[in-house]
Design a protein around this motif. Structure first.
Motif: not given
Length: 923
Positions: A802-808
């Motif tokens: 989820v953190a990676m998705r938010e970063k993207l």
């Protein structure tokens, strides 16, 4: 016509000719005149060694060389008549023997004449004192090893360099002359030796009319003179003549390879490095001259109307069909280059430039016409191609071909008519694009009256106002005004066709406008415009294609040569075949090597042109609705795999540090290519792994990957291939370009201090072996599966994904009120991240998730495995498919994938389905 005896059959049931060679008046004369000498030929087909031995025996018996060559020729001709007429020898055996006869005579003749001249003037030397070589270039059927039995020989004499003879030596009384004068004398002596008619006849009639400047040119030309002639004066029809050229004597120069330097001049003159449709008109003019001459000769001489070589549908038209296709495309496709007509037909069919059944029919027709031609010439040893007037002679020709003629019917004439009609039909279809000569297809007055140039106001007034305004924008510019008139007429013809197609409802006005926009940058690239002028059907298909989407125009602007693919009727119905693609490219590579042209530039251009053509084929099938978005992605991904494999093999062969026959290298595809979801113009995300115990392996493979990436990315005259992204390799852009597979396993498996991040494990969910040493594919897949099934804390994994998705998402902001089918909440990336989490968290217990089967199939499998609520996975899979389709269509039309208003509202069900998936996975 008198009744003719039927053909007979031998005990094995094979038909044999019911005719005897002694019907030939020529054979009768030979048997009377040279009865004693006929025994000098051993049984069977005479070859080079036999012919030389016969000449030696005749000279030993007291005959001078000119007489010995002529008698040898008569003996060989008598033998060929027997083998051909009575024993049914293959036509190619006869033509090969006649070619050997010419080569032997010329080889012996050159040596004899040079010895005579050397005694007078000494050998010719260049400026540094080296011997100057002299070559007899065989043209036409001699060059193609297809010489007929009473043929003349078309020759051009070429010498290597300028200089002068050695001059006098002690007591010899020799004088110095220029090399040019020496070789002029040599040429005249050789032509006399071979061509003069004596009491023993002649060896061959010699025709020098094809030399530079024809009969007004010098008898022999230097390499420098020939090069200048090609550059300054060479005409289109001469390219067809030089296509079959071959150094036939002296044999020593051929065997040593010294004569090969002539090829460096001839090849670029005959074959251009582009699709050369501009030669069509040149061949039309040449063909008209030949047909007109044949008709003139037949005027008042009805027996000459049946000319099996020059009349409509004759041997010459088969040769023209073959040579036209070779000259047009041989510059880019060296595999179709060959001097032999029969071999060329096979190669053209193999390349897809001719239907196999057409090639077979033309080959059979060619064989039949050549066999008839030989029988006509056996009768009196005359260089004629016309059927004889005598019924008796016609009957003999028929019997020799196992046909039976009588007073009611003659299958020989029926077969001739059948073959000639086939040939003429194919010839007219090629040269006139299926439109019979002299019949136009003008309608609605678009081409009434004299043709008008593109910048004529009278022409522009005939166009639709919107189209006229677009054309006028560039037609009045100096770059158009300065074009030759025929070029401006050609442009008008193309634009006029487009306007006519709009009027007739065959394409939209938008398509015609895009066509005009596409033409503008190509105003000085006349070969592409010539293609469309010669192929109205191709222009029609192009207009339809341009009316279906905008992106094809962009692609065609970048790679205009691919329009030639529209001429292939198989375009819409075939699917990409990776193995065949590699095989074709390897055949092209081998052909470049065979012709001494396998430079890096040639190979780089070849692979780019082949790739562009395949992308275009897929594009046409796509916009025509013949294949789905998934099939488009499959084809483009398989094409990328095959292209990388081909380039990898070629680059390795040219690596200085190469230490083994093939590299122990695996090319791993990630991202869109890894998931077989590649789109038009997509980057390739690649990782390179090697498995080689050589002490210098890291250095060798590092150099190789740099070379490979250059070959894949460099822009050449043929355009670009790919953009390569290697950021997914271990340690990203700070890591090595290529890694040992053991280091990769340790990195991905978390062994040691240098280990992969979770996002790298997300990426490997859709990674796969795509090229290289296939034996490494299984090892990589084992590593990939070990990574995916490694034990993980589901909660920690969820937080990281989820953190990676938010970063993207933060890096790809979408305007308020818009829905981006890829990046917005409920878009494609959300579905991909949710699936990656499911694979990393659950594939150890659900191995059906391990296969790289694509996002849609894996979402369905996840639901079937009970990892998602009922219908959530299937609905998300359907939504993903539709979002891909919308994205794909938007890109084809060069539109944004961020939608608002009704367009965004129409995708609300798909957005909601993906959001439901996200909530089911991440809460």
């Amino acid at each position: 016509m008198d009744s003719v005896a039927p053909a007979t059959a031998d005990p094995a049931g094979v038909s044999t000719p019911a005719a005897s060679a002694d019907h030939s008046r020529f054979v009768q004369r030979i048997r009377r005149r040279y009865a004693a000498e006929l025994t000098l030929l051993p049984p069977g087909l005479p070859d080079d060694a036999v012919m030389r031995a016969v000449v030696d025996r005749l000279c030993e018996g007291g005959r001078a060389l000119p007489a010995a060559l002529r008698v040898m020729r008569q003996l060989v001709m008598e033998r060929l008549a027997v083998l051909d007429v009575e024993q049914g020898a293959p036509m190619t055996d006869v033509t090969q023997a006649m070619t050997h006869l010419a080569e032997v005579a010329l080889d012996i003749g050159v040596a004899h004449c040079r010895a005579e001249l050397d005694a007078l003037y000494g050998p010719p030397r260049d400026a540094v004192g080296q011997d100057i070589d002299f070559w007899v270039v065989g043209m036409g059927k001699l060059g193609g090893r297809e010489l007929n039995v009473s043929s003349d020989i078309d020759l051009i004499y070429v010498y290597e360099d300028d200089g002068q003879t050695e001059g006098p030596d002690s007591g010899a009384g020799r004088q110095r002359i220029s090399a040019h004068e020496y070789f002029a004398q040599l040429s005249r002596r050789l032509s006399t030796l071979i061509g003069d008619v004596t009491e023993d006849g002649q060896v061959f009639r010699v025709d020098l009319a094809l030399r530079p400047n024809g009969n007004s040119g010098p008898p022999a030309v230097s390499m420098a003179m020939l090069e200048e002639y090609f550059l300054v004066q060479g005409r289109e029809w001469e390219r067809f003549a030089w296509l079959k050229s071959r150094v036939v004597a002296p044999r020593a120069s051929v065997k040593s390879g010294r004569a090969m330097q002539l090829r460096s001049l001839v090849t670029p003159f005959v074959y251009r490095r582009y699709l050369d449709y501009g030669v069509f008109e040149g061949l039309r003019q040449l063909h008209r001259k030949i047909r007109d001459e044949a008709q003139r000769r037949a005027a008042g001489r009805p027996e000459r109307a049946n000319d099996v070589k020059l009349s409509r549908g004759g041997i010459r038209e088969i040769e023209f069909i073959v040579q036209l296709l070779q000259v047009v495309r041989g510059g880019q496709f060296p595999e179709i280059r060959t001097r032999s007509t029969l071999k060329a037909l096979t190669r053209l069919a193999a390349r897809g430039l001719m239907k196999p059944e057409t090639a077979t029919a033309l080959a059979k027709g060619y064989d039949f016409l050549r066999r008839v031609e030989h029988r006509i010439q056996y009768l009196d040893d005359q260089q004629t191609h016309c059927l004889p007037a005598s019924d008796e002679d016609i009957g003999w020709i028929a019997r020799s071909l196992c046909l039976t003629c009588n007073s009611h019917a003659c299958p020989l004439l029926d077969r001739l008519m059948e073959v000639r009609e086939l040939v003429a039909t194919e010839f007219d279809a090629l040269l006139h694009d299926g439109v019979a000569p002299g019949k136009g297809n003008c309608k609605n007055g678009m081409c009434g009256g004299p043709p008008l140039p593109i910048d004529s106001e009278e022409f522009l007034d005939k166009l639709q106002p919107e189209l006229a305004a677009n054309v006028r924008r560039w037609a009045q510019q100096a770059r158009v005004q300065n074009l030759r008139e025929d070029s401006r007429l050609r442009l008008a013809k193309l634009v006029g066709r487009a306007a006519l197609a709009v009027r007739q409802g065959e394409c939209t006005l938008d398509a015609a406008q895009r066509f005009v926009d596409w033409i503008e940058p190509l105003l000085r690239r006349e070969s592409y415009l010539a293609l469309l002028v010669e192929r109205p059907a191709v222009q029609g298909r192009l207009l339809r294609l341009l009316g279906l989407a905008r992106w094809p125009m962009r692609y065609l602007m970048q790679h205009p040569g691919v329009i030639d693919e529209l001429a292939d009727a198989r375009l819409l119905h075939e699917r990409f075949d990776g193995a065949a693609f590699i095989q074709d490219l390897q055949a092209r590579h081998d052909a470049w090597a065979e012709h001494g042209e396998a430079s890096e530039d040639a190979l780089l251009d070849s692979v780019r042109r082949a790739h562009h053509a395949e992308v275009f084929r897929t594009l046409v099938r796509d916009v025509e609705g013949q294949i789905s978005v998934e099939q488009v992605a499959d084809e483009l991904s398989l094409l990328a795999d095959a292209t990388v494999q081909c380039v990898l093999d070629w680059a390795w062969d040219r690596l200085k540090q190469k230490h083994r026959p093939s590299p122990r290298l695996a090319v791993i595809a990630y991202g869109k290519l890894g998931g077989k979801e590649l789109g038009y113009g997509s980057d390739l995300d690649l990782v390179f792994l090697f498995d080689d115990e050589d002490d210098n392996a890291a250095e060798i493979y590092g150099a190789f990957i740099r070379k490979l990436i250059t070959w894949l990315t460099i822009r050449t005259a043929a355009g670009e291939l790919f953009d390569i992204d290697t950021a997914l390799r271990p340690n990203g852009n700070s890591g090595l370009l290529v890694t040992s597979i053991t280091s990769f396993e340790n990195y991905q498996g978390g062994r040691g201090s240098n280990t992969a991040w979770t996002w790298e494990h997300q990426a490997i969910t859709r990674a796969r072996f795509c090229a290289g040493d296939a034996s490494l594919a299984e090892r990589f897949e084992a590593t990939r599966r070990a990574v995916l099934t490694a034990p993980r804390d589901p909660a920690a994994l969820r937080d990281e994904v989820v953190a990676m998705r938010e970063k993207l998402r933060a890096a790809r902001s979408v305007r308020t009120g818009f829905f981006d089918v890829k990046h917005s909440p409920g878009g494609m990336v959300d579905a991909e991240f949710a699936l990656q989490y499911l694979i990393l968290a659950h594939s150890a217990r659900h191995p059906e998730l391990l296969a790289n089967a694509g996002n849609i199939a894996l979402l369905q499998r996840a639901e079937s495995a009970g990892l998602l609520p009922a219908n959530v996975g299937r609905d998300a899979a359907d939504a993903y498919r539709e979002l891909r389709r919308v994205q794909h269509r938007a890109r084809l039309n060069e539109q944004s994938t961020a939608l608002d208003g009704e367009a965004a509202e129409a995708l609300a069900p798909q957005r909601d389905a993906v959001l439901a998936l996200w909530r089911a996975v991440f809460g």
